[in-house]
Design a protein around this motif. Structure first.
Motif, PDB file in Angstrom:
ATOM      1  N   UNK A 141       0.759  -1.088  -0.011  1.00  0.00           N
ATOM      2  CA  UNK A 141      -0.095   0.011   0.075  1.00  0.00           C
ATOM      3  C   UNK A 141       1.001   1.410   0.022  1.00  0.00           C
ATOM      4  N   UNK A 142       0.394   2.245  -0.780  1.00  0.00           N
ATOM      5  CA  UNK A 142       1.086   3.629  -0.755  1.00  0.00           C
ATOM      6  C   UNK A 142       0.673   4.434   0.308  1.00  0.00           C
ATOM      7  N   UNK A 143      -0.556   4.262   0.930  1.00  0.00           N
ATOM      8  CA  UNK A 143      -1.355   5.187   2.078  1.00  0.00           C
ATOM      9  C   UNK A 143      -1.859   4.127   2.962  1.00  0.00           C
ATOM     10  N   UNK A 193      -6.595   5.071   0.380  1.00  0.00           N
ATOM     11  CA  UNK A 193      -5.598   4.107   1.332  1.00  0.00           C
ATOM     12  C   UNK A 193      -6.198   2.948   1.661  1.00  0.00           C
ATOM     13  N   UNK A 194      -5.258   2.382   2.461  1.00  0.00           N
ATOM     14  CA  UNK A 194      -5.719   1.005   3.177  1.00  0.00           C
ATOM     15  C   UNK A 194      -5.594   0.921   4.511  1.00  0.00           C
ATOM     16  N   UNK A 195      -6.587   0.502   5.186  1.00  0.00           N
ATOM     17  CA  UNK A 195      -6.511   0.515   6.749  1.00  0.00           C
ATOM     18  C   UNK A 195      -5.567  -0.554   7.274  1.00  0.00           C
ATOM     19  N   UNK A 196      -4.960  -0.537   8.367  1.00  0.00           N
ATOM     20  CA  UNK A 196      -3.912  -1.315   9.085  1.00  0.00           C
ATOM     21  C   UNK A 196      -3.960  -1.160  10.351  1.00  0.00           C
ATOM     22  N   UNK A 228       3.952   5.720   1.126  1.00  0.00           N
ATOM     23  CA  UNK A 228       4.373   7.281   1.108  1.00  0.00           C
ATOM     24  C   UNK A 228       3.734   8.001   2.188  1.00  0.00           C
ATOM     25  N   UNK A 229       2.641   7.477   2.775  1.00  0.00           N
ATOM     26  CA  UNK A 229       1.894   8.310   4.002  1.00  0.00           C
ATOM     27  C   UNK A 229       1.231   7.335   4.731  1.00  0.00           C
ATOM     28  N   UNK A 230       1.628   7.324   6.206  1.00  0.00           N
ATOM     29  CA  UNK A 230       1.127   6.521   7.229  1.00  0.00           C
ATOM     30  C   UNK A 230       0.516   7.179   8.305  1.00  0.00           C
ATOM     31  N   UNK A 231      -0.869   7.054   8.375  1.00  0.00           N
ATOM     32  CA  UNK A 231      -1.601   7.636   9.466  1.00  0.00           C
ATOM     33  C   UNK A 231      -1.340   6.697  10.769  1.00  0.00           C
ATOM     34  N   UNK A 268       9.151   0.040  14.732  1.00  0.00           N
ATOM     35  CA  UNK A 268      10.149  -0.721  14.118  1.00  0.00           C
ATOM     36  C   UNK A 268       9.634  -1.230  12.830  1.00  0.00           C
ATOM     37  N   UNK A 269       8.096  -1.304  12.845  1.00  0.00           N
ATOM     38  CA  UNK A 269       7.657  -1.648  11.356  1.00  0.00           C
ATOM     39  C   UNK A 269       7.149  -0.682  10.379  1.00  0.00           C
ATOM     40  N   UNK A 270       7.296   0.606  10.974  1.00  0.00           N
ATOM     41  CA  UNK A 270       6.839   1.692  10.009  1.00  0.00           C
ATOM     42  C   UNK A 270       7.616   3.117   9.937  1.00  0.00           C
ATOM     43  N   UNK A 271       8.681   3.076  10.683  1.00  0.00           N
ATOM     44  CA  UNK A 271       9.549   4.303  10.743  1.00  0.00           C
ATOM     45  C   UNK A 271      10.108   4.644   9.601  1.00  0.00           C
ATOM     46  N   UNK A 272      10.233   3.686   8.565  1.00  0.00           N
ATOM     47  CA  UNK A 272      10.722   3.902   7.322  1.00  0.00           C
ATOM     48  C   UNK A 272       9.697   4.751   6.400  1.00  0.00           C
ATOM     49  N   UNK A 273       8.497   4.731   6.722  1.00  0.00           N
ATOM     50  CA  UNK A 273       7.347   5.542   5.926  1.00  0.00           C
ATOM     51  C   UNK A 273       7.989   7.084   5.674  1.00  0.00           C
TER      52      UNK A 273
END
Length: 355
Positions: free
Chosen positions: A232-234, A260-263, A290-293, A305-310
């Protein structure tokens, strides 16, 4: 497991990758690992990248591995390898290691790799660092120590330890191959060399059924219409602060508005609100959208650790001291029940304007 002599270690060359395939299709981790292997091999003397492809009638996948950096593809084919089974796959990969003597052997930390890696490392009498998030070539010990030889050009394998509260860097200086399982989604793919053709080496392994073989009675595939959050990009990600499974509807609305996609976080999965497929974090999936809410997510180190590279992280949380704000590019302190619907409406208005 005794230490090898320097003469024995010198016989081991090149960076090998187990190229996981399922049902005749390469898994994403195979391409991530060949990409990472090219980066490691560049720091070793004349090292080549070699992918090991195990299965039945899988030779046709070799060129794709060449596109992602494999100088050579070692193919082990046999009807017994059609479905993954521990013993024949272990025998295949261990036979390749004993014959070709790789300096480094990388395996994906997938369901298959977490089973295969330890079995193979035991069979070839070497160590294994599991669930790595970073690999480097460097000196070990990291700093010179009195009375101990500092070895150069070692594989330094980094992984979370003690529940993710610290990071450990591990080496295997006295045995070969240096083996690691690597988390999917962590290593970035290189730009593929379109049209590259693989140098294929067919390697015959004798499979004799013994008491370690199991019989597969039936394969039941889990049919899922869930989008893979790793692609997912968002991502619109919710945590315990969302409050209830029903309240995720406001995240669904935001995701729909922005494409976007829900996680979610682990707390949401543990509460039974969302399936494990949607979990981001150390025990879930590593994502790079590209974007992480991050909505109602406190930001424990295991999740970060799983999303800091967003690319861009937007945090919404009522607790101004929540650790998530330390990694967020944009932060909103407030009640997500009020903030998220307002954000959704604003996005819808902008989209309407452009149409």
């Amino acid at each position: 497991m005794g230490a090898m002599t320097n003469e024995q270690i010198a016989q081991y060359k090149d960076v090998f990758v187990f190229a996981q395939q399922v049902d005749g299709e390469l898994s994403g981790i195979a391409l991530e690992l060949t990409s990472e292997a090219t980066r490691l091999a560049a720091n070793l003397d004349n090292a080549k990248v070699k992918a090991v492809l195990v299965g039945d009638n899988v030779k046709g996948l070799a060129d794709q591995l060449a596109e992602y950096g494999a100088d050579e593809v070692i193919v082990v084919e046999d009807p017994i390898l059609k479905e993954y089974m521990t013993e024949p796959y272990t025998h295949a990969l261990a036979s390749v290691i004993n014959e070709f003597k790789p300096e480094i052997m990388l395996v994906g930390a997938t369901a298959i790799g977490r089973d295969l890696g330890p079995c193979v490392s035991a069979r070839v009498a070497t160590g294994l660092t599991a669930d790595c998030t970073m690999l480097e070539i460097g000196d070990f010990p990291l700093n010179p120590m009195p009375g101990r030889e500092q070895k150069h050009k070692q594989l330094l394998m980094t992984r979370p330890a003690f529940g993710g509260n610290t990071i450990a860097t591990i080496a295997c200086p006295d045995n070969r191959p240096q083996m690691a399982t690597v988390r999917p989604g962590v290593m970035q793919r290189i730009e593929p060399k379109k049209g590259a053709k693989a140098n294929v080496v067919e390697f015959k392994v004798d499979f004799k059924k013994d008491n370690k073989y199991v019989e597969i009675l039936e394969v039941v595939k889990n049919v899922s219409d869930v989008v893979d959050i790793m692609d997912a990009k968002i991502l619109v990600s919710g945590g315990r602060g969302v409050g209830s499974p029903e309240n995720f509807a406001i995240l669904d609305d935001l995701a729909a508005a922005i494409g976007g996609t829900v996680s979610c976080s682990r707390a949401v999965v543990d509460s039974g609100w969302k399936p494990k497929d949607l979990q981001v974090g150390q025990t879930g999936k590593t994502v790079r959208p590209n974007v992480y809410f991050a909505i109602g997510i406190s930001g424990a180190i295991q999740h970060v650790a799983g999303m800091e590279e967003s690319d861009i992280i937007i945090a919404i949380n009522k607790d101004e001291d929540a650790p998530i704000f330390d990694v967020a590019d944009y932060g909103v302190v407030g009640d997500l029940n009020k903030v998220v619907p307002l954000l959704t409406e604003a996005i819808k208005a902008e989209v309407a304007k452009k149409q």
